[in-house]
Structure formats: structure tokens, C-alpha cells
Design a protein around this motif. Structure first.
Motif, PDB file in Angstrom:
ATOM      1  N   ARG A 139       0.825  -1.211   0.000  1.00 47.30           N
ATOM      2  CA  ARG A 139       0.000   0.000   0.000  1.00 47.30           C
ATOM      3  C   ARG A 139       0.863   1.266   0.000  1.00 47.30           C
ATOM      4  O   ARG A 139       1.993   1.279   0.458  1.00 47.30           O
ATOM      5  CB  ARG A 139      -0.891  -0.064   1.244  1.00 47.30           C
ATOM      6  CG  ARG A 139      -1.100   1.238   1.950  1.00 47.30           C
ATOM      7  CD  ARG A 139      -1.890   1.057   3.215  1.00 47.30           C
ATOM      8  NE  ARG A 139      -1.945  -0.344   3.641  1.00 47.30           N
ATOM      9  CZ  ARG A 139      -2.823  -0.804   4.510  1.00 47.30           C
ATOM     10  NH1 ARG A 139      -3.719   0.014   5.022  1.00 47.30           N
ATOM     11  NH2 ARG A 139      -2.810  -2.059   4.862  1.00 47.30           N
ATOM     12  N   LEU A 155       2.305   4.402   1.291  1.00 46.57           N
ATOM     13  CA  LEU A 155       2.559   5.090   2.554  1.00 46.57           C
ATOM     14  C   LEU A 155       3.812   5.925   2.331  1.00 46.57           C
ATOM     15  O   LEU A 155       4.516   5.737   1.335  1.00 46.57           O
ATOM     16  CB  LEU A 155       2.827   4.079   3.671  1.00 46.57           C
ATOM     17  CG  LEU A 155       1.634   3.211   4.128  1.00 46.57           C
ATOM     18  CD1 LEU A 155       2.172   1.984   4.862  1.00 46.57           C
ATOM     19  CD2 LEU A 155       0.723   4.030   5.035  1.00 46.57           C
ATOM     20  N   VAL A 205       9.751   6.895   3.296  1.00 45.51           N
ATOM     21  CA  VAL A 205      10.823   7.134   4.282  1.00 45.51           C
ATOM     22  C   VAL A 205      10.367   6.713   5.663  1.00 45.51           C
ATOM     23  O   VAL A 205      11.080   6.014   6.397  1.00 45.51           O
ATOM     24  CB  VAL A 205      11.249   8.619   4.278  1.00 45.51           C
ATOM     25  CG1 VAL A 205      12.207   8.889   5.441  1.00 45.51           C
ATOM     26  CG2 VAL A 205      11.900   8.974   2.951  1.00 45.51           C
ATOM     27  N   ILE A 206       9.139   7.102   6.001  1.00 48.31           N
ATOM     28  CA  ILE A 206       8.617   6.714   7.314  1.00 48.31           C
ATOM     29  C   ILE A 206       8.465   5.206   7.415  1.00 48.31           C
ATOM     30  O   ILE A 206       8.802   4.584   8.409  1.00 48.31           O
ATOM     31  CB  ILE A 206       7.266   7.408   7.596  1.00 48.31           C
ATOM     32  CG1 ILE A 206       7.465   8.929   7.664  1.00 48.31           C
ATOM     33  CG2 ILE A 206       6.648   6.892   8.883  1.00 48.31           C
ATOM     34  CD1 ILE A 206       6.199   9.705   7.940  1.00 48.31           C
ATOM     35  N   THR A 207       7.963   4.622   6.384  1.00 47.22           N
ATOM     36  CA  THR A 207       7.782   3.169   6.388  1.00 47.22           C
ATOM     37  C   THR A 207       9.115   2.444   6.521  1.00 47.22           C
ATOM     38  O   THR A 207       9.256   1.484   7.285  1.00 47.22           O
ATOM     39  CB  THR A 207       7.088   2.718   5.094  1.00 47.22           C
ATOM     40  OG1 THR A 207       5.923   3.517   4.896  1.00 47.22           O
ATOM     41  CG2 THR A 207       6.700   1.262   5.176  1.00 47.22           C
ATOM     42  N   ARG A 217      11.756   3.581   7.866  1.00 44.75           N
ATOM     43  CA  ARG A 217      12.249   3.758   9.219  1.00 44.75           C
ATOM     44  C   ARG A 217      11.487   2.883  10.210  1.00 44.75           C
ATOM     45  O   ARG A 217      12.031   2.365  11.171  1.00 44.75           O
ATOM     46  CB  ARG A 217      12.111   5.226   9.608  1.00 44.75           C
ATOM     47  CG  ARG A 217      13.404   5.744  10.157  1.00 44.75           C
ATOM     48  CD  ARG A 217      13.411   7.228  10.269  1.00 44.75           C
ATOM     49  NE  ARG A 217      14.389   7.792   9.370  1.00 44.75           N
ATOM     50  CZ  ARG A 217      14.778   9.046   9.449  1.00 44.75           C
ATOM     51  NH1 ARG A 217      14.263   9.854  10.339  1.00 44.75           N
ATOM     52  NH2 ARG A 217      15.686   9.494   8.621  1.00 44.75           N
ATOM     53  N   THR A 218      10.209   2.713   9.972  1.00 40.96           N
ATOM     54  CA  THR A 218       9.416   1.850  10.845  1.00 40.96           C
ATOM     55  C   THR A 218       9.962   0.427  10.804  1.00 40.96           C
ATOM     56  O   THR A 218      10.159  -0.227  11.827  1.00 40.96           O
ATOM     57  CB  THR A 218       7.944   1.845  10.389  1.00 40.96           C
ATOM     58  OG1 THR A 218       7.473   3.199  10.377  1.00 40.96           O
ATOM     59  CG2 THR A 218       7.092   1.023  11.331  1.00 40.96           C
ATOM     60  N   MET A 274      11.761  -1.747  13.779  1.00 42.80           N
ATOM     61  CA  MET A 274      11.387  -3.053  14.317  1.00 42.80           C
ATOM     62  C   MET A 274      12.619  -3.931  14.511  1.00 42.80           C
ATOM     63  O   MET A 274      12.748  -4.629  15.511  1.00 42.80           O
ATOM     64  CB  MET A 274      10.416  -3.747  13.360  1.00 42.80           C
ATOM     65  CG  MET A 274       9.077  -3.041  13.231  1.00 42.80           C
ATOM     66  SD  MET A 274       7.919  -4.120  12.372  1.00 42.80           S
ATOM     67  CE  MET A 274       6.643  -2.985  11.893  1.00 42.80           C
ATOM     68  N   ILE A 319       7.864  -9.831  13.341  1.00 40.62           N
ATOM     69  CA  ILE A 319       8.109  -8.604  12.600  1.00 40.62           C
ATOM     70  C   ILE A 319       7.522  -8.704  11.193  1.00 40.62           C
ATOM     71  O   ILE A 319       6.805  -7.807  10.728  1.00 40.62           O
ATOM     72  CB  ILE A 319       9.615  -8.312  12.500  1.00 40.62           C
ATOM     73  CG1 ILE A 319      10.185  -7.952  13.871  1.00 40.62           C
ATOM     74  CG2 ILE A 319       9.862  -7.173  11.507  1.00 40.62           C
ATOM     75  CD1 ILE A 319      11.676  -7.699  13.855  1.00 40.62           C
ATOM     76  N   THR A 363       5.239 -10.695   9.975  1.00 37.55           N
ATOM     77  CA  THR A 363       3.780 -10.754   9.943  1.00 37.55           C
ATOM     78  C   THR A 363       3.166  -9.380  10.141  1.00 37.55           C
ATOM     79  O   THR A 363       2.328  -8.921   9.362  1.00 37.55           O
ATOM     80  CB  THR A 363       3.271 -11.688  11.059  1.00 37.55           C
ATOM     81  OG1 THR A 363       3.842 -12.974  10.871  1.00 37.55           O
ATOM     82  CG2 THR A 363       1.751 -11.763  11.034  1.00 37.55           C
ATOM     83  N   ILE A 364       3.593  -8.722  11.181  1.00 39.60           N
ATOM     84  CA  ILE A 364       3.030  -7.401  11.467  1.00 39.60           C
ATOM     85  C   ILE A 364       3.274  -6.465  10.302  1.00 39.60           C
ATOM     86  O   ILE A 364       2.353  -5.789   9.820  1.00 39.60           O
ATOM     87  CB  ILE A 364       3.660  -6.805  12.734  1.00 39.60           C
ATOM     88  CG1 ILE A 364       3.224  -7.616  13.956  1.00 39.60           C
ATOM     89  CG2 ILE A 364       3.233  -5.348  12.896  1.00 39.60           C
ATOM     90  CD1 ILE A 364       3.841  -7.132  15.242  1.00 39.60           C
ATOM     91  N   PHE A 365       4.479  -6.466   9.820  1.00 41.07           N
ATOM     92  CA  PHE A 365       4.782  -5.519   8.767  1.00 41.07           C
ATOM     93  C   PHE A 365       4.042  -5.842   7.481  1.00 41.07           C
ATOM     94  O   PHE A 365       3.406  -4.982   6.869  1.00 41.07           O
ATOM     95  CB  PHE A 365       6.288  -5.469   8.514  1.00 41.07           C
ATOM     96  CG  PHE A 365       6.663  -4.371   7.564  1.00 41.07           C
ATOM     97  CD1 PHE A 365       6.706  -3.047   7.999  1.00 41.07           C
ATOM     98  CD2 PHE A 365       6.943  -4.643   6.230  1.00 41.07           C
ATOM     99  CE1 PHE A 365       7.032  -2.025   7.121  1.00 41.07           C
ATOM    100  CE2 PHE A 365       7.255  -3.621   5.349  1.00 41.07           C
ATOM    101  CZ  PHE A 365       7.306  -2.310   5.794  1.00 41.07           C
ATOM    102  N   GLU A 376       1.385  -7.725   6.946  1.00 38.55           N
ATOM    103  CA  GLU A 376      -0.060  -7.550   7.042  1.00 38.55           C
ATOM    104  C   GLU A 376      -0.384  -6.066   7.024  1.00 38.55           C
ATOM    105  O   GLU A 376      -1.384  -5.632   6.490  1.00 38.55           O
ATOM    106  CB  GLU A 376      -0.591  -8.188   8.338  1.00 38.55           C
ATOM    107  CG  GLU A 376      -0.480  -9.703   8.372  1.00 38.55           C
ATOM    108  CD  GLU A 376      -1.344 -10.355   7.298  1.00 38.55           C
ATOM    109  OE1 GLU A 376      -2.452  -9.846   7.056  1.00 38.55           O
ATOM    110  OE2 GLU A 376      -0.900 -11.361   6.703  1.00 38.55           O
ATOM    111  N   GLY A 377       0.510  -5.317   7.638  1.00 38.97           N
ATOM    112  CA  GLY A 377       0.267  -3.880   7.727  1.00 38.97           C
ATOM    113  C   GLY A 377       0.402  -3.166   6.410  1.00 38.97           C
ATOM    114  O   GLY A 377      -0.336  -2.220   6.134  1.00 38.97           O
ATOM    115  N   VAL A 378       1.330  -3.574   5.630  1.00 37.99           N
ATOM    116  CA  VAL A 378       1.570  -2.816   4.403  1.00 37.99           C
ATOM    117  C   VAL A 378       0.969  -3.449   3.147  1.00 37.99           C
ATOM    118  O   VAL A 378       0.944  -2.816   2.102  1.00 37.99           O
ATOM    119  CB  VAL A 378       3.090  -2.615   4.171  1.00 37.99           C
ATOM    120  CG1 VAL A 378       3.707  -1.827   5.311  1.00 37.99           C
ATOM    121  CG2 VAL A 378       3.778  -3.945   3.959  1.00 37.99           C
TER     122      VAL A 378
END
Lengths: 206, 206, 206, 206
Positions: free
Chosen positions: A152, A154, A157-159, A161-162, A166, A194, A196-198, A200-202
Motif C-alpha cells: 500500500r 505510505l 521514508v517513514i515506512t 524507518r518503521t 522493528m 516482525i 507478519t506485522i509488517f 499484514e500492515g503494508v
DNA sequence: TATGAATGAGGGTTCATTCAT
DNA sequence: AATGAATGAACCCTCATTCAT
């Protein structure tokens, strides 16, 4: 009769850097002494000054060696297709974590964080040399993945860094805080979580 | 004639702690001097020793003050229902980030990381006092959310740390690395990104 | 409600001197602190300065108190006739030793020796006040005994000092060197030995 | 161009010890400063720490040097026959006094007395190293003389201490109290008096 | 009279760096 | 190239003394 010391102009820098990482890591930048580093390297104080301009220069060289090592080990990060995204990412994450947790590399992280604010030359090295190599590269990879519609849209740069966060926090909590001994975790579990969260998140669910 | 100095036994500790955070942050633990801290606090060196046992004790007290401040500001974390999970989390994340980015709190982080490995008393404070207050609390909250089926079942400790990591790395990159000036980001964007990634990652899609 | 402190202008100096002797003795002049003395005396630092000009003045006053106490206890030394010389001397020696070994007096000796070379005011007190009271007095007594033909003619000053030396060294070895615990001796034996050696040595056998 | 400084690893300890004795003696243990000692030795403060662990260690080493010097100068004490006891003892006493009054040795005595009660390491050195060398040795010599019937039977330890006391008090009164300038005495007179008193006192008249 | 907060000079020690060997 | 003796600046801490209360 064997000489008291032998010339080893080739090997010296490496010996010294290895000893320096060990000492800096064990005692911190200020806590480590040139004397101690020299002893650990099997040479004497004066010798270090033949190869490094001073303590600060030695410190930065020590960190640079780890950054370089990591960069060399780093595979070209590329995210290709949605199909195998999960497996690919999981594998990558585990490998990357493994790299980060390489003792010598993990040790360098807290040293870096502890001094960057008070050592202009170190900050310069980070901002001009090292940062571009990593987060910029990752951000670029993510951006291309977004462009391809794999993940997705987003702020890349922020992504990036996120994502780095992690990983980093695990290095810090495991190595720096020595939480290992308090709340040990398996590397695979960390990578799995990490990823999974990432992912699924993106993932682009649209 | 005005007195040379005035008694302020109530105000002194606070004045000193504020000056200490400033100085420690600016120069690092070893780089900061008691003289400098005293001058910044508007007292003389000796006065500090009336309130703190020594430099190390002052350092730990300085960090503890920030941990305490953060803990007091921290709202009771509670995750209630799936319905408003997104909004709730987004609000929480923004508020939490704001707290973390409070200048005095953000400054404490790199100091903490830089010294914890070489200051046993600090590690003790962290492991026995501070860590339980935060990651344990968060892990518990997550666990209850998992039990309620709001979020997917993952290792709660690892998940909590992942979440903390997302926040922490932003503090570090913004404050420590002073990336602010290089790649500035809006707080809201960061909160949005973290929340999205995390929530999407952990939401129970079953 | 009882007051936090009470005025005791009469009792204060004595309390402070007693505490000072104890502290100076336990830690030495430089090692003792005004704070420690004050605490031991049940007052606070500032109070001491109401009664004594400073640390050095307090130290000298502490020693003077012991010298005065000894002088007051000291019987008028007089050596009368050959007949009872032995018994008389033995009794005197035992009593004198007992006085010298009075804890507070014995404690003062090493303090005095340790500082007299570096404290002009103390030396002045010794040379002008205290010394005349003792060795001069003893020398005079010996001289009269020599004149009376009771003891042999020797340099009275040297003889007096020799006698004082025999006593002093026991105070030093017992109290200073804490030899008590290593090679303990009975007071009577010491007195007997000193007296025998001295009397046999100085008796006029002609 | 002449070098700024020269290496003298052999000579340094001696230079420093000599300067230290001078400074400690002039100002006392606490009053002397490492800076002052260094200046007197012609080196800088840091150099002292290459050879001695710290101020206390330097102090003890300073005293030990004098004890060692005295021990080396000390002739084997032996009391052989009644016949020449007087002459022998007189000669010995004079020589011993001369040794004791060696400026560097005499200076060490009050330093020793002033600190032994507050410096555990010094007391240990005395009790375990130095005392056995002297009073024990003397007591043994006296005991053998008693056994041989040369001198009367008295407690040998007390007698030895009495004898040592006679000598010591002269060192103290002459050097410590600087009585020299007040009531000067000739060395020979002192030796004669001590010897006479002691020998007459202990001679076996039975 | 008594308190105790505040001062500030001073000293022991460490250690990065230099340089004679 | 290597050594390690020597330097000297810097810093933490103590504590006698002062003084506002």
C-alpha cells in the motif's frame, strides 16, 4: 634469540580494530583506554598512533568497519511480486536479523547511539556515508514496491524507518539491555512476528 | 544588601536535575562535568553533592525523573472493542509519540542507551524499576486484547517490543541522529504509519 | 512540643571537646571532619564555630584539655630519702603509668606527635606551655635528688627525658601501635620493669 | 636540541622516594601534595603513578625505605660476656643512636607514629614486616643474655621495649619536637646516660 | 544560640598524547 | 615500525568555613 616485537604493518590495523571494538563495547567510548585497547591488541599504546590519528579516529574507524561488514553482507534488497512476498520477506527478515545480531555488529549499535550526539566527526560519517547506504536504500526499495502496487502507498521514508525500527529495537533490547538473560526470545519468532506485522500492515488489500 | 545566595532546599533538586539533563544530553555522561552542571543549575559544585551522592547517582536520577514523568503522563492503556480500535489506537499513538518526543524525555533515551552497558546501577534500575512499568504493562494489555480476540494471537512480549520498537526508533532517529534537520517528518504521519502497520498487522482477520 | 535544640552554652565546649578527642583519635587530625565531630557531639557544624575559631584551634584545645587533666592528676613529684626510694618509686611509677594510660590521655599522645611538626600554633603551645610543666619539673626533681646524693649525678635533663621516654614508649607501643592485642603486658609488670631498671641505674652505689 | 626530558627508569623510584620523605616530613601525610612531591623530585605528577600505586602506597614505601636502610645498617646485635659488657654496650648505643639520628631515618619516625592508627596498610607493614625485625630481635638477644646470666631475669619483651623506648624518645624529642634548638644535647651524653641507666639496671648483681 | 544550606578552593587520580630510545 | 617512560590537562569529590534563616 627472537625479537621482542615483529613488524606487522599489514596485520596491525585489523588487530587493533578488533581489540578496539571489544574494548569500546565492554567499557564504552570514554571508559575504554588506549592502554587497554593496545594490550588487547597485543601491542603498546604508541603503536596505535602509528595507524590511527587518535582515540576518536580509532572509534570511528571501528564503527566504520562494522558498517562496511554489514553492507558487504547485505543482499540486494528487492521486493518483487505479491505471490511469494510472504515467504520471501520472512526469509529476508530472518537473514537480516541474523546479520544484525552478529556479535561484532550488534555491539557497535549502542556505541554508535551513545556517542553520535557528542562527536561531530561521527555524525558526519553517519549522515554522509552510512545512512544513505541503508535507510535510503530500503526506502527506495519500498517505494518501488509501492509503485508496483505490491504494498500500500505510505510515506516510504517513514515506512522504511518503521521497518528498520522493528529490527533495531530488537538488537537494542537483546544486546544493549541484555534482556536476553531476562526475557529470551528465539530469532525465528522475532523474524516471524516482525514480518507478519509488517506485511499484514503494508499489504495492499485493495 | 541582598544576600550572596538564598536557601532553596525545595527547589534545588529540580534545578539540578534539569541542568543535568541538559548537560548530559549535550555532552554525554563522561563529557559532562559536575562544574558545568552546577553552573547551568545556578549553584556551585559542592551543592550538587548535598542532594546527590555523585555523578553516577545524579545521572541515574536524571533518567529516573524522565521515566517517572513519562509514566505519570501515560494514560492507562486499554484496548476495548474492535469497533473503535482504529480511531482509538491512532489517537493513543499520536498522544504517546507526543509524550515520547517531549524534549526532555527524548533526550534521555540516547543517554540511557549509551551508558546502560557500563553502569551496573543503571541496568539494575532499568531491569527492576523501569522495564516492568512499560513493556510488561504493554505486553499485558496486548495479551488481554488477544484473549478478547480483538487482535491475532502472537507472542505478547515480542509483539509489545515490536510496537515499542516502532516508537523508539523514531525517537532515536529524530532526536539522537538529529535526522530532524535532514529528513523531517510530521508527527501525525509517523503516528498514522505506525498505527496502520501495526493494526493491520495484528488485527484478527478471522 | 519540645524544641529542636536547646541552649546549653555551659555544656557545649565540653561536649565538643570530648567528641573531638574521640574523632581526632579515631581518624587523625586531617581525617576527622568538623561534620563528624559535630555529629558525635550532638550538635551541628556551625555550632562548633561559636565556641572555637576553627579546626586547628579545636585540635589544640582538645590536646590542651588532656594536658591540663594530666597536670591536675599529677601528684607533686618529690624524691625524698634513700630508705623508701624503691617502694615510693614503684608506687609512683604505677600511678603515673595508670594516668598516662587513661584512654583519653593516651589517645592524645600520637595525635600530638603526628601534628606538632606541621602546626606552628601547636608547637608554640607545647614549647611555651606544656613542656615546662613536665620534663622541666621532672628534671628539677631529679636534680634535687642528685644534690641530696640519693641518685647518682647524671645530666638531669637527659635523665629526665630517659625516664619520660620509658613511660612514653609504653604509651606509644600499647596505644598507638595497638600492640596490646599482639603482645599484651600487665601494667604492674611494666611499672616494675621501668622502676627497677631506672632505679638500679641511677641509684648512688658509691 | 636537548630533549625535553630524559628516561631514567632506574633512578626515578629513588628520586621520588627522597622527595616524598622530604615533603611528607615537612608537611605531614595529608599536608604533602603529589604535585609538591613531584616538583621536588623533578618530575610531573603523572610520573609518580608509574612507580607507585597512589599516595598511600608512596607513603608506606617511603617509610619502608627508611626501615630497610636502618635494618641494613644495623650490626648483628650480640651480647657476649659480662667482662666487656659496659664498653660494648656503650659503643653499640652510640652507633645505634647515630643511625637513628640519620636525618632521613629520624624524619620517618613521627610520620609513622602520626599515621599508623589511621592507615591499615601501614599497620600491617609494621606488625608483619618491621616490628619482628627490631623489637623481636632485641628481645631475643636480651633473653639469651638473661639465659647466660649476664643480665638479670626480667620480662624480655618489656625490657626490650624499655630499651627501645629510651632510644626512641630521644629521636622524638630531638627531631619531632625540634627540642634540638631548645635544649640541645650531645649524642655521646645521651648514649652514656642511656647505657649507664640500662646496664646498671639490668646487670646481674647476684 | 543554633541550624544546615551553600560555598569554593584544593588535591588525588586518570589517561590521551608525545617523544626519547 | 615499535616501545613505554613521561607529560600535563582535566575532573570528581571533599570539607573547612560562611552565612541566611
Amino acid at each position: 634469540m627472537s625479537p621482542k616485537w615483529v613488524r606487522q604493518p599489514e596485520a596491525r590495523p585489523g588487530q587493533i580494530l578488533a581489540a578496539a571494538l571489544e574494548e569500546f563495547s565492554r567499557r564504552g567510548y570514554r571508559g575504554a583506554t588506549m592502554e587497554g585497547i593496545a594490550r588487547a591488541a597485543g601491542v603498546t599504546k604508541g603503536t596505535i598512533y602509528l595507524y590511527f590519528a587518535g582515540k576518536e579516529a580509532l572509534f570511528i574507524a571501528t564503527l566504520r568497519a562494522q558498517v562496511t561488514a554489514l553492507a558487504e553482507l547485505l543482499p540486494g534488497l528487492r521486493i518483487e511480486a505479491e505471490a511469494d512476498l510472504g515467504d520471501y520477506a520472512r526469509t529476508m527478515a530472518a537473514r537480516f536479523l541474523e546479520l544484525l545480531m552478529t556479535p561484532s555488529i550488534a555491539k557497535a549499535a549502542p556505541l554508535f547511539i551513545g556517542e553520535i550526539n557528542h562527536m561531530p566527526a561521527l555524525r558526519r560519517a553517519y549522515l554522509e556515508e552510512w545512512m544513505p547506504q541503508f535507510s535510503m536504500k530500503l526506502a527506495a526499495a519500498l517505494e518501488s514496491a509501492m509503485a508496483a502496487g505490491v504494498i500500500r502507498r505510505l510515506d516510504p521514508v517513514i515506512t522504511a524507518r518503521t521497518l528498520m525500527g522493528m529490527f533495531t529495537i530488537f538488537v537494542l533490547t537483546q544486546e544493549v539491555f541484555e534482556a536476553k538473560t531476562v526475557t529470551p526470545m528465539r530469532l525465528e519468532d522475532i523474524a516471524e512476528t516482525i514480518t507478519t506485522i509488517f506485511l499484514e500492515g503494508v499489504r495492499n488489500t485493495r
